[in-house]
Design a protein around this motif. Structure first.
Motif, PDB file in Angstrom:
ATOM      1  N   HIS A 289       6.741   1.003   6.267  1.00  0.00           N
ATOM      2  CA  HIS A 289       7.024   1.224   7.761  1.00  0.00           C
ATOM      3  C   HIS A 289       6.611   2.567   8.273  1.00  0.00           C
ATOM      4  O   HIS A 289       6.744   3.826   7.394  1.00  0.00           O
ATOM      5  CB  HIS A 289       8.546   1.233   8.028  1.00  0.00           C
ATOM      6  N   LEU A 290       6.021   2.551   9.271  1.00  0.00           N
ATOM      7  CA  LEU A 290       5.548   3.960  10.124  1.00  0.00           C
ATOM      8  C   LEU A 290       5.812   3.872  11.523  1.00  0.00           C
ATOM      9  O   LEU A 290       5.720   2.654  12.084  1.00  0.00           O
ATOM     10  CB  LEU A 290       4.226   4.066   9.844  1.00  0.00           C
TER      11      LEU A 290
ATOM     12  N   HIS B 146       0.891  -1.291  -0.111  1.00  0.00           N
ATOM     13  CA  HIS B 146       0.207  -0.146   0.019  1.00  0.00           C
ATOM     14  C   HIS B 146       0.988   1.199   0.122  1.00  0.00           C
ATOM     15  O   HIS B 146       1.955   1.399   0.289  1.00  0.00           O
ATOM     16  CB  HIS B 146      -0.832   0.088   1.103  1.00  0.00           C
ATOM     17  N   ASN B 147       0.291   2.389  -0.494  1.00  0.00           N
ATOM     18  CA  ASN B 147       1.004   3.634  -0.555  1.00  0.00           C
ATOM     19  C   ASN B 147       0.715   4.537   0.759  1.00  0.00           C
ATOM     20  O   ASN B 147       1.187   5.799   0.648  1.00  0.00           O
ATOM     21  CB  ASN B 147       0.711   4.271  -1.958  1.00  0.00           C
ATOM     22  N   ALA B 148      -0.244   4.278   1.242  1.00  0.00           N
ATOM     23  CA  ALA B 148      -0.766   5.225   2.446  1.00  0.00           C
ATOM     24  C   ALA B 148      -0.933   4.467   3.783  1.00  0.00           C
ATOM     25  O   ALA B 148      -1.398   3.339   3.781  1.00  0.00           O
ATOM     26  CB  ALA B 148      -2.337   5.608   2.200  1.00  0.00           C
ATOM     27  N   MET B 149      -0.743   5.361   4.781  1.00  0.00           N
ATOM     28  CA  MET B 149      -0.621   4.748   6.242  1.00  0.00           C
ATOM     29  C   MET B 149      -1.197   5.882   7.317  1.00  0.00           C
ATOM     30  O   MET B 149      -0.992   6.845   7.009  1.00  0.00           O
ATOM     31  CB  MET B 149       0.986   4.462   6.609  1.00  0.00           C
ATOM     32  N   TYR B 150      -1.646   5.162   8.289  1.00  0.00           N
ATOM     33  CA  TYR B 150      -2.321   6.054   9.153  1.00  0.00           C
ATOM     34  C   TYR B 150      -1.912   5.669  10.729  1.00  0.00           C
ATOM     35  O   TYR B 150      -1.797   4.517  10.908  1.00  0.00           O
ATOM     36  CB  TYR B 150      -3.702   5.886   8.969  1.00  0.00           C
TER      37      TYR B 150
ATOM     38  N   PHE C  37      -2.380  10.800  12.504  1.00  0.00           N
ATOM     39  CA  PHE C  37      -1.583  11.142  10.996  1.00  0.00           C
ATOM     40  C   PHE C  37      -1.989  10.495  10.173  1.00  0.00           C
ATOM     41  O   PHE C  37      -2.313   9.299  10.049  1.00  0.00           O
ATOM     42  CB  PHE C  37      -0.239  11.051  11.363  1.00  0.00           C
ATOM     43  N   VAL C  38      -1.517  11.105   8.706  1.00  0.00           N
ATOM     44  CA  VAL C  38      -1.926  10.286   7.518  1.00  0.00           C
ATOM     45  C   VAL C  38      -0.505  10.548   6.684  1.00  0.00           C
ATOM     46  O   VAL C  38      -0.121  11.578   6.502  1.00  0.00           O
ATOM     47  CB  VAL C  38      -3.068  10.683   6.524  1.00  0.00           C
ATOM     48  N   TYR C  39      -0.166   9.402   6.044  1.00  0.00           N
ATOM     49  CA  TYR C  39       1.016   9.633   5.238  1.00  0.00           C
ATOM     50  C   TYR C  39       0.697   8.976   3.868  1.00  0.00           C
ATOM     51  O   TYR C  39       0.157   8.117   3.861  1.00  0.00           O
ATOM     52  CB  TYR C  39       2.498   8.877   5.859  1.00  0.00           C
ATOM     53  N   SER C  40       1.194   9.548   2.805  1.00  0.00           N
ATOM     54  CA  SER C  40       0.966   8.911   1.389  1.00  0.00           C
ATOM     55  C   SER C  40       2.189   8.974   0.755  1.00  0.00           C
ATOM     56  O   SER C  40       2.728  10.249   0.657  1.00  0.00           O
ATOM     57  CB  SER C  40      -0.090   9.791   0.681  1.00  0.00           C
TER      58      SER C  40
END
Lengths: 114, 113
Positions: A73-74, A29-33, A47-50
């Motif tokens: 990774h987040l 996937h390309n997005a993480m939360y 937080f949201v990352y793309s």
């Protein structure tokens, strides 16, 4: 491993400690939360990352510091937390940021701040 | 802003009873709608979804229909099992703000044998 994993599953820390939560997704996937889930409160988006870029920062106190070194990774770095920060912290990922995209959640890290 | 209102719980049913959990929403445009389920000690997982008006999502005997005219997405199951005991969350994702899903407060379902 498959899906979304989170470590540690449980964490107890004092108010002066520094710790980090880790999330890894094996779904391409390309997005993480990051979400915070407290008892008797709605799920709170933090937080949201793309594609490793932060796209949402929901008025979260600076004692929470996210890091996304790559799309798999987040991290959530924690320092000088307060007892009211005790909660279940959930990581999620989705293919992209499309409205139709399903979010896939990890099992969470249960955090207790003493 | 966007909002989701879910039926308050907890809900307690006997095995094989009919289940309805109400969900209504407020959003600009035409959002995608989701039901997620959280079993004890686990994260949320998708139960079903619908991405446009009149779509019906279904999975594991659960169903929900996207009703634009009543802005609702009620969850139903004809015959619940003890294993359905969990917390159910209704959620929406607006096309104009897709990275920021809005979740309901969750409804706790307990099914007794």
């Amino acid at each position: 491993e498959t899906g979304v994993t989170q470590t540690p599953r449980h964490l107890v820390m004092g108010m002066t400690n520094k710790k980090s939560l880790k999330c890894e997704q094996h779904l391409g996937h390309n997005a993480m939360y990051w979400y915070k889930q407290s008892a008797k409160k709605p799920l709170e988006l933090m937080f949201v990352y793309s594609l490793e870029e932060r796209v949402e920062n929901n008025s979260v106190p600076s004692r929470f510091s996210p890091e996304c070194p790559n799309s798999s990774h987040l991290f959530l770095h924690l320092h000088t937390l307060q007892p009211e920060d005790s909660a279940l912290y959930l990581c999620a990922s989705s293919q992209d940021l499309q409205a139709t995209d399903t979010q896939y959640f990890g099992p969470g890290t249960r955090l207790t701040v003493l | 802003g966007d909002s989701v209102t879910q039926m308050e719980g907890p809900v307690t049913l006997s095995e094989e009873a009919f289940l309805t959990i109400n969900c209504t929403y407020t959003a600009t445009g035409y959002p995608s709608l989701f039901w997620y389920v959280q079993y004890p000690g686990e994260g949320l997982q998708l139960l079903l979804k619908a991405t446009k008006a009149d779509d019906k999502g279904s999975n594991k005997g659960f169903e929900a229909t996207y009703r634009k005219e009543t802005t609702s997405f009620h969850l139903e199951k004809g015959s619940v099992q003890v294993s359905d005991s969990a917390v159910y969350f209704c959620a929406l994702s607006a096309r104009t703000n897709a990275g920021k899903s809005t979740f309901g407060d969750g409804t706790t379902l307990t099914v007794k044998p």
